[in-house]
Design an enzyme around this catalytic site. Structure first.
Site, short mmCIF file in Angstrom:
data_model
loop_
_atom_site.label_atom_id
_atom_site.label_comp_id
_atom_site.label_asym_id
_atom_site.label_seq_id
_atom_site.Cartn_x
_atom_site.Cartn_y
_atom_site.Cartn_z
N LYS A 45 59.27 23.58 16.20
CA LYS A 45 60.21 23.01 15.24
C LYS A 45 61.65 23.16 15.74
CE LYS A 45 57.00 23.72 11.45
NZ LYS A 45 56.48 24.63 10.42
N GLN A 59 57.97 29.52 7.07
CA GLN A 59 56.71 29.32 7.80
C GLN A 59 55.58 30.09 7.12
OE1 GLN A 59 56.14 27.29 10.57
NE2 GLN A 59 54.03 27.80 10.06
N ASP A 95 59.76 20.86 3.63
CA ASP A 95 58.31 20.87 3.78
C ASP A 95 57.64 20.00 2.72
OD1 ASP A 95 57.11 22.13 5.96
OD2 ASP A 95 57.43 24.13 5.15
#
Length: 301
Positions: free
Chosen positions: A70, A114, A137
């Site tokens: 990422k 995460q 997200d």
């Protein structure tokens, strides 16, 4: 209608007997190239680049790989990347405090925690603490609710990426039979909402589903997201169907495979995603796209 070397699928489009590969890596590359140009223009116009904060708690090896990818993606399109790597014993309260600071930070447009987080931290509490406008997200209940209400804002990245891959087939999804295997909050459920939004007839299969094979056999589109290696057999696939394989598993020899028996499925499908190189690159790309969208919302553009 039969023609030499081809079959006709349900929407009367000709299909070769060998599936076309839906190359997520290539599509992600094209999208990132376009994004890089847009980000450069936005940065010049507004005096700063979109900012993405990534929080990693603990030392899970797979999570470190994802976070590294990422960060590379951020650099590739010109984002400002802010990494917060915290020890495994970080308290939930400390993590909530960091999220609160990032929610208020004007340089941060997107916040990503995460998953998984250590067992002593409640992931739902953490995800709900993120400002919905910075939830790149697409996991916050507000953003899921917007999708359910047919007014999507920031969308769950993997389902959003699957929709981009399906668009590559050129097929109109209106009225098609779409079967999702897996009902997780991260993929299965938002995937169902995305397909409903596109006008498809949607069935979600899960661990209590009876006769999974019968559902797969009638599907024009199959999205495999059960997390079980080789669950979906190739002979179940309807001729000309589009197959999106979200699963990823490492074999004993180190190679990767998905939830679908790829070799046999590719002899019947019209289109199929490979593992790796299918859905994975698109998930990170849609995270970047969400960050651009969040930046534009933040600056009022």
């Amino acid at each position: 209608m039969t023609i030499v070397g081809k079959v006709r699928c349900c929407n009367n489009a000709p299909m070769t007997t060998k599936a076309k590969i839906l190359d997520g890596k290539a599509l992600a590359g094209r999208m990132r190239e376009d994004m890089r140009s847009e980000v450069a223009q936005l940065t010049e116009k507004h005096g700063r680049a979109p900012g993405l904060a990534v929080i990693l708690v603990g030392d899970d090896p797979a999570s470190h790989v994802y976070v590294r990818n990422k960060k590379i993606g951020c650099e590739n399109v010109g984002f400002a990347s802010f990494s917060h790597e915290l020890p495994a014993d970080t308290s939930q309260q400390h993590l909530l405090g960091l999220i609160s600071e990032l929610n208020q930070d004007p340089k941060i447009d997107g916040i990503l925690v995460q998953l998984p987080v250590p067992d002593h931290i409640n992931p739902e509490t953490i995800l709900e603490a993120i400002d919905p406008n910075k939830d790149v997200d697409g996991f916050h209940p507000y953003n899921i609710g917007r999708l359910v209400a047919r007014k999507p804002a920031l969308r769950s990245c993997t389902p959003y990426g699957c929709m981009k891959l399906l668009a590559e087939t050129g097929r109109d999804l209106h009225g098609l039979e779409c079967v999702i295997v897996g009902a997780s909050n991260i993929v299965g459920r938002p995937m169902a909402m995305e397909l409903l939004l596109a006008g498809a007839t949607v069935t979600v299969c899960h661990r209590f589903t009876q006769n999974l094979q019968a559902h797969i056999e009638r599907a024009d589109v199959v999205v495999a997201a059960a997390g079980k290696q080789g669950l979906i057999q190739g002979e179940w696939i309807k001729l000309g169907a589009a197959v999106i394989d979200v699963g990823i598993h490492r074999r004993d020899d180190g190679t990767l495979t998905g939830d679908v028996a790829f070799e046999s499925a590719s002899k019947r499908a019209g289109w199929i995603t490979p593992v790796p190189g299918g859905v994975g690159p698109m998930t990170i790309t849609m995270l970047l796209a969400n960050t651009v969208q969040a930046f534009k919302t933040h600056i009022g553009e």
